[in-house]
Design an enzyme around this catalytic site. Structure first.
Site, PDB file in Angstrom:
ATOM      1  N   HIS A  83     -12.988  21.945 -40.718  1.00 24.36           N
ATOM      2  CA  HIS A  83     -13.693  21.225 -41.786  1.00 24.36           C
ATOM      3  C   HIS A  83     -15.023  20.708 -41.253  1.00 24.36           C
ATOM      4  O   HIS A  83     -15.249  20.669 -40.049  1.00 24.36           O
ATOM      5  CB  HIS A  83     -12.863  20.029 -42.268  1.00 24.36           C
ATOM      6  N   HIS A  85     -15.524  21.961 -37.364  1.00 26.30           N
ATOM      7  CA  HIS A  85     -14.730  21.707 -36.171  1.00 26.30           C
ATOM      8  C   HIS A  85     -13.255  21.616 -36.530  1.00 26.30           C
ATOM      9  O   HIS A  85     -12.900  21.506 -37.714  1.00 26.30           O
ATOM     10  CB  HIS A  85     -15.216  20.435 -35.449  1.00 26.30           C
ATOM     11  N   ASP A 129     -17.445  17.119 -41.589  1.00 28.32           N
ATOM     12  CA  ASP A 129     -17.294  15.730 -42.016  1.00 28.32           C
ATOM     13  C   ASP A 129     -18.315  15.452 -43.113  1.00 28.32           C
ATOM     14  O   ASP A 129     -19.473  15.825 -42.979  1.00 28.32           O
ATOM     15  CB  ASP A 129     -17.508  14.770 -40.837  1.00 28.32           C
ATOM     16  N   ARG A 142      -2.683  14.067 -27.533  1.00 33.31           N
ATOM     17  CA  ARG A 142      -4.098  13.740 -27.649  1.00 33.31           C
ATOM     18  C   ARG A 142      -4.252  12.545 -28.583  1.00 33.31           C
ATOM     19  O   ARG A 142      -3.591  12.471 -29.630  1.00 33.31           O
ATOM     20  CB  ARG A 142      -4.847  14.947 -28.220  1.00 33.31           C
TER      21      ARG A 142
END
Ligand code: GA4
Length: 334
Positions: free
Chosen positions: A207, A265, A209, A275
């Protein structure tokens, strides 16, 4: 015996399930924010990648690890406890489902508004459930990361040759700024899950941002990938828990009339390590008109590529769309 082996191989086709090889981006553009050329390096990196790593930002590591530890305490609670702070509407705790249009990722997260005036009941519950230390960690981090965001935006304006160096940062500094903070927790997916999925699982699908820029900090676990300007090559970004990664969002693309394009990204989960990333999304006030800056149109002798719209309209369109959708296409002049 041989037919039995064939069946086993069909069920567990280990050789064919190697994780897809990923290219690690060797020359991740890196900008020392205190360097005299920082403004030029930022603009060049944003033109080439829509992305760069910011070092020498003066935010103490302790402030980052403090928020990391506080949110990890939250994520360690039982699912039942965590869900008391959900579902994200859009703020609060969420697990696996991203947005409201059917996107799923191997992730759990907290979404918080950074504007104290609009604290939703969900985030209030969250703060009550985890008072003081959690609240302090969030507030302290937001103050610091907002400064980094604004500093980068001012350097960007300088680098673009815009006289009014706060054209972008004023939107984030505005008390009505619609900025938010997200903490994403990607638990290690383990070998078995990874193999059955044919490689690493998608933690957060591709997607862009919607906001102006995003400022990301993660622990030392890899997973973040960006798409290069050719639109098809994905490269992994080696983690660095001491630095910030900056991504260009759709709103900046509009304000620069496509000069700085938002970057696609995504995040893949690691098989062995969890993570944790925290992202500050610098956004304008809801009623702010998003349009190419007149000074950019004039200096480049360009026509606006976009229709007129407010951040509220763009955000509403974004929230109605699937994660991977190219939302800006709805606002381009045909
Ligand atoms: C992507 C950037 C931010 O994480 C976010 C996301 C939002 C959400 O998780 O609720 C969205 C996504 C993001 C864009 C399209 C819509 C809305 C999920 C989704 C499918 C908080 C944001 O502002 O937009």
């Amino acid at each position: 015996l041989s037919s039995q082996q064939a069946t086993l191989n069909d069920l567990f086709p280990i050789n064919t399930c190697k994780p897809t090889p990923t290219t690690v981006l060797k020359g991740v553009p890196e900008v020392d924010l205190s360097h005299p050329d920082a403004k030029t390096l930022i603009v060049n990196a944003c033109i080439e990648f829509g992305f760069f790593k910011a070092v020498n930002h003066h935010v103490p590591l302790e402030l980052m690890t403090n928020l990391e530890n506080e949110t990890l305490k939250f994520f360690k609670q039982t699912q039942l406890e965590k869900e008391k702070a959900g579902p994200p509407d859009p703020f609060g705790y969420g697990s696996k489902s991203i947005g409201t249009n059917g996107d799923i990722g191997w992730v759990e997260y907290l979404l918080l508004n950074t504007n104290p005036d609009v604290i939703s009941p969900k985030s209030l519950h969250l703060l009550h459930q985890n008072p003081n230390k959690f609240r302090c960690a969030v507030e302290e981090y937001i103050l610091a990361v907002k400064e980094v965001c604004c500093e980068v935006l001012e350097l960007m304006a300088d680098g673009l040759g815009i006289e009014e160096r706060n054209v972008f940062s004023r939107l984030v500094r505005d008390e009505r700024s619609d900025s938010c903070l997200r903490v994403n927790h990607y638990t290690a997916c383990g070998e078995v899950e990874a193999l059955s999925g044919g490689g690493n699982l998608i933690g957060f699908g591709e997607h862009t941002d919607p906001q102006i820029i995003s400022v990301l900090r993660s622990n030392n676990t890899s997973g973040l990938q960006i798409c290069l300007r050719d639109g098809v090559s994905w490269v992994s970004i080696p983690p660095d828990h001491t630095s910030f990664f900056i991504t260009v969002g759709d709103s900046l693309q509009v304000m620069t009339n496509g000069g700085l394009k938002s970057v696609k990204h995504r995040v893949l989960t690691d098989t062995n390590m969890s993570r944790l990333s925290m992202i500050y999304f610098g956004g304008p006030p809801l009623n702010e008109k998003l349009a190419p800056l007149p000074s950019i149109l004039m200096s480049k002798k360009e026509q606006s590529l976009y229709k007129e719209f407010t951040w509220r309209e763009y955000k509403n369109a974004a929230y109605k769309s699937r994660l991977a959708y190219n939302r800006l296409s709805l606002f381009e002049k045909k």
